[in-house]
Write an enzyme that holds these catalytic residues in place. Structure first.
Site, short mmCIF file in Angstrom:
data_model
loop_
_atom_site.label_atom_id
_atom_site.label_comp_id
_atom_site.label_asym_id
_atom_site.label_seq_id
_atom_site.Cartn_x
_atom_site.Cartn_y
_atom_site.Cartn_z
N HIS A 208 0.74 -1.07 0.21
CA HIS A 208 0.22 -0.29 -0.12
C HIS A 208 0.89 1.11 0.64
CE1 HIS A 208 -3.21 -2.42 1.67
NE2 HIS A 208 -3.39 -2.58 0.31
N HIS A 209 2.04 0.96 -0.58
CA HIS A 209 2.60 2.05 -0.28
C HIS A 209 1.88 3.84 -1.50
CE1 HIS A 209 4.98 0.42 -3.57
NE2 HIS A 209 5.26 1.47 -3.99
N LYS B 107 -3.09 -2.13 -7.74
CA LYS B 107 -3.39 -2.88 -9.39
C LYS B 107 -2.52 -3.86 -9.57
CE LYS B 107 -4.03 -1.15 -13.04
NZ LYS B 107 -5.47 -1.99 -13.81
N LYS C 284 7.60 -4.74 -10.13
CA LYS C 284 7.51 -4.05 -11.41
C LYS C 284 6.77 -2.94 -11.89
CE LYS C 284 4.81 -7.62 -13.96
NZ LYS C 284 3.59 -8.47 -14.09
N ASP D 152 8.40 3.00 -13.11
CA ASP D 152 7.79 4.14 -12.37
C ASP D 152 6.40 3.88 -12.80
OD1 ASP D 152 10.69 4.45 -11.51
OD2 ASP D 152 11.08 5.29 -13.89
N LYS E 8 -2.97 -8.87 -6.72
CA LYS E 8 -3.18 -9.67 -7.86
C LYS E 8 -4.92 -10.56 -7.49
CE LYS E 8 -1.77 -11.24 -11.54
NZ LYS E 8 -1.12 -10.08 -12.49
N SER F 278 -2.09 0.15 -18.04
CA SER F 278 -3.31 0.49 -17.80
C SER F 278 -3.49 1.69 -16.48
CB SER F 278 -3.40 -0.70 -16.81
OG SER F 278 -3.94 -1.80 -16.93
P1 NAD Z 1 -4.28 -15.66 -22.15
O1 NAD Z 1 -4.96 -16.52 -21.59
O2 NAD Z 1 -4.63 -14.81 -22.92
O3 NAD Z 1 -3.00 -17.31 -22.93
C1 NAD Z 1 -1.85 -17.98 -22.38
C2 NAD Z 1 -1.97 -19.10 -23.35
O4 NAD Z 1 -1.47 -19.70 -22.94
C3 NAD Z 1 -4.06 -19.05 -24.03
O5 NAD Z 1 -3.36 -19.94 -25.25
C4 NAD Z 1 -2.88 -21.03 -23.41
O6 NAD Z 1 -4.08 -21.74 -23.88
C5 NAD Z 1 -1.21 -21.48 -23.53
N1 NAD Z 1 -1.19 -22.34 -22.60
C6 NAD Z 1 -1.27 -22.88 -21.12
N2 NAD Z 1 -0.93 -23.59 -20.84
C7 NAD Z 1 0.15 -23.07 -21.14
C8 NAD Z 1 1.25 -24.86 -21.88
N3 NAD Z 1 1.73 -25.16 -20.57
N4 NAD Z 1 1.91 -24.76 -22.99
C9 NAD Z 1 1.91 -24.18 -24.27
N5 NAD Z 1 0.35 -22.99 -24.06
C10 NAD Z 1 -0.35 -22.56 -22.86
O7 NAD Z 1 -3.30 -15.16 -21.00
P2 NAD Z 1 -1.86 -13.60 -21.48
O8 NAD Z 1 -2.97 -13.02 -20.43
O9 NAD Z 1 -1.43 -13.96 -22.62
O10 NAD Z 1 -1.35 -14.07 -20.02
C11 NAD Z 1 -0.16 -15.74 -19.84
C12 NAD Z 1 0.87 -14.80 -18.75
O11 NAD Z 1 1.32 -13.50 -19.21
C13 NAD Z 1 0.40 -15.15 -18.05
O12 NAD Z 1 1.90 -15.59 -17.63
C14 NAD Z 1 0.00 -13.32 -17.35
O13 NAD Z 1 -0.34 -14.07 -15.38
C15 NAD Z 1 1.16 -12.65 -18.28
N6 NAD Z 1 0.99 -11.17 -18.13
C16 NAD Z 1 -0.39 -10.67 -18.28
C17 NAD Z 1 -0.89 -9.48 -18.72
C18 NAD Z 1 -1.79 -9.28 -19.85
O14 NAD Z 1 -1.82 -8.01 -19.81
N7 NAD Z 1 -2.55 -9.87 -20.55
C19 NAD Z 1 0.19 -8.46 -18.56
C20 NAD Z 1 1.35 -9.03 -18.31
C21 NAD Z 1 1.82 -10.40 -18.09
#
Ligand code: NAD
Length: 467
Positions: A63-64, A69, A93, A98, A105, A360
């Site tokens: 909460h700093h 988010k 992150k 910044d 989460k 965001s």
């Molecule tokens: P998403 O649900 O849109 O896509 C994930 C994809 O990975 C899917 O197509 C799924 O079928 C596939 N998948 C799942 N397990 C798998 C495996 N073992 N092997 C191969 N493919 C597999 O999710 P996303 O939003 O793209 O998020 C993916 C990663 O990115 C997560 O770790 C998430 O925390 C991170 N992330 C997402 C965002 C965002 O804006 N969406 C931001 C920062 C970080």
């Protein structure tokens, strides 16, 4: 997987970096701890009338800075440990790039493909109601966003539910990653993948660093493999391909494919939509299992699915020179050490996938300002550029074509400004952590943690303690 402790891994990386900083134990413990952990369960009435109990979490790590988010994940992997780890990563992150938010989460433990759209809507709305009742959502409190398994659609449901409960003037800022018509921002859907591209591009532009790992500078002609063709994986692959890199391998849930000649991303996406998977795509070889392609010959490996994918079992067989951590926590501590020993450059998650939270932040600013970026100045800028160009025409024999004028006299609209802000953030932050890497003789992950701890430590130090 069951005894895998993600939060512990994040804290181990933190502790390692903390030894390069000057803060005392009390401050470091304050930074590290999770401030609020909410675990809820609620009933869902399914379409067939049966009842199922759904479990969910929301963790506010720090909460700093307010609001906190972080995304909301729909996956069977969701549990308290995972949500705490991901919330902590969000704090670090945000500090690295910044963005003035604390980390948070959320997650719901479901496999979304087992539910109808109306069931998913009921789950999302009830979850939002629970967050509201417990003061875990609001434009100045805690602001969710999309993550694995969720998208703009779910964010729209969250906003609409919040609006039924609150008459807050800034209600639109209670969630980001919304549809544009509901107060979302242009460029948010692609932001994380676009940020991954900017980060890898910046790393590959550094001649000295590329020489260290035996690669030529630049992206043109570099081969890459992506795990997970979802939101982040698809967009990262799209921008890398557009910059001349060649996608040679893809892993998805149904299996993995490889082609030395390269795989056309858009045709593969259409094939995936038609058939529900990637196996059998023309011109590619289907590999023994979904993890096999991670070990194939390529310059850049981009895990973009879930955590714990590069681990003790496969790290020794991975050949990529660059690991671009698009997913959160894809590399375990043990795998990190193995890859590092082999000389790979690991571009860490707590920097590389920060494009999502950066855009965001822009969306939240737009919502609380109640005005679209560029609305006031775009036309003014265009008129000014046109005047300058006409002066140039008058003093030279150069006459600009309509097409040239369109490019040269373009003012910054929302799309251009968001992209510029994202690019600037990713480039500056990369160079900040790369300098710390060289200064302390550490890897980029430790450098990113050092950067975060330095920025957070000052705030905690000055904040003091409320009695
Ligand atoms: P998403 O649900 O849109 O896509 C994930 C994809 O990975 C899917 O197509 C799924 O079928 C596939 N998948 C799942 N397990 C798998 C495996 N073992 N092997 C191969 N493919 C597999 O999710 P996303 O939003 O793209 O998020 C993916 C990663 O990115 C997560 O770790 C998430 O925390 C991170 N992330 C997402 C965002 C965002 O804006 N969406 C931001 C920062 C970080």
């Amino acid at each position: 997987m069951s005894d895998y402790k993600f939060y512990l891994q994040v804290n181990k990386a933190f502790d390692k970096a903390a030894t390069y900083t000057q803060y005392d134990r009390g401050i470091l413990e304050q930074i590290k701890s999770c401030n609020n952990v909410l675990h809820i369960s609620f009933p869902l009435e399914k379409d067939d009338g049966s009842i199922e109990v759904i479990e969910g979490w929301r963790v506010e790590h720090s909460h700093h800075k307010m609001p906190t988010k972080g995304g909301i994940r729909y996956s069977l992997t969701v549990n308290e440990d995972e949500t705490m780890a991901l919330a902590a990563l969000m704090t670090y992150k945000c500090a690295v790039v910044d963005v003035p938010f604390g980390g948070a989460k959320g997650g719901i433990k479901i496999n979304k493909s087992n539910y109808s759209d109306s069931e998913l809507e009921r789950i999302t709305r009830r979850y939002t109601f629970e967050l509201y009742k417990k003061n875990f959502i609001g434009p100045g409190t805690d602001v969710p966003a999309p993550d694995y398994g969720t998208s703009a659609r779910e964010m729209g449901w969250i906003l609409d539910t919040y609006r039924q409960l609150s008459s807050d003037l800034n209600a639109e800022g209670c969630v980001t990653g919304k549809p544009i018509q509901m107060g979302g921002i242009r460029g948010r859907t692609e932001a994380t993948g676009r940020g991954v591209f900017f980060g890898i591009h910046e790393a590959c532009s550094n001649k000295e660093d590329m020489k260290e790992i035996g690669l030529e500078p630049g992206l043109e002609g570099k081969t890459f493999v992506v795990q997970g063709l979802g939101n982040v994986g698809y967009h990262a692959a799209k921008y890398l391909s557009e910059a001349g890199a060649i996608m040679v391998g893809v892993a998805e849930i149904d299996g993995s494919i490889y082609s030395k000649k390269g795989i056309d991303l858009e045709s593969l996406m259409s094939y995936k939509k038609e058939t529900g998977g990637i196996l059998g795509f023309k011109g590619t070889k289907s590999l023994s299992d979904t993890y096999a392609v991670l070990e194939s010959e390529c310059d850049i490996l981009i895990p973009a699915a879930l955590e714990n994918q590069l681990n003790e079992k496969n790290a020794g067989k991975i050949k990529a020179k660059i690991i671009g951590e698009a997913a959160n926590g894809p590399t375990t501590t043990e795998a990190h050490e193995i890859l590092k020993k082999r000389g790979a450059l690991i571009i860490p998650d707590n920097y590389l996938n920060a494009g999502g939270v950066t855009v965001s932040y822009f969306e939240w600013l737009k919502n609380i300002q109640h005005v679209r970026f560029g609305r006031m100045e775009k036309r003014f800028e265009e008129d000014s550029y046109k005047k300058i160009l006409s002066v140039i025409e008058a003093v030279s024999d150069r006459k600009f074509s309509e097409k040239e004028l369109k490019v040269l006299a373009q003012g910054g609209g929302e799309e251009e400004l968001v992209d510029s802000g994202l690019k600037d953030t990713m480039i500056n932050s990369y160079n900040q952590i790369n300098e710390l890497r060289k200064l302390h003789g550490v890897d980029l992950r430790t450098a990113a943690f050092i950067s975060a701890i330095n920025k957070l430590g000052i705030i905690y130090d000055q904040m003091g303690i409320f009695p």
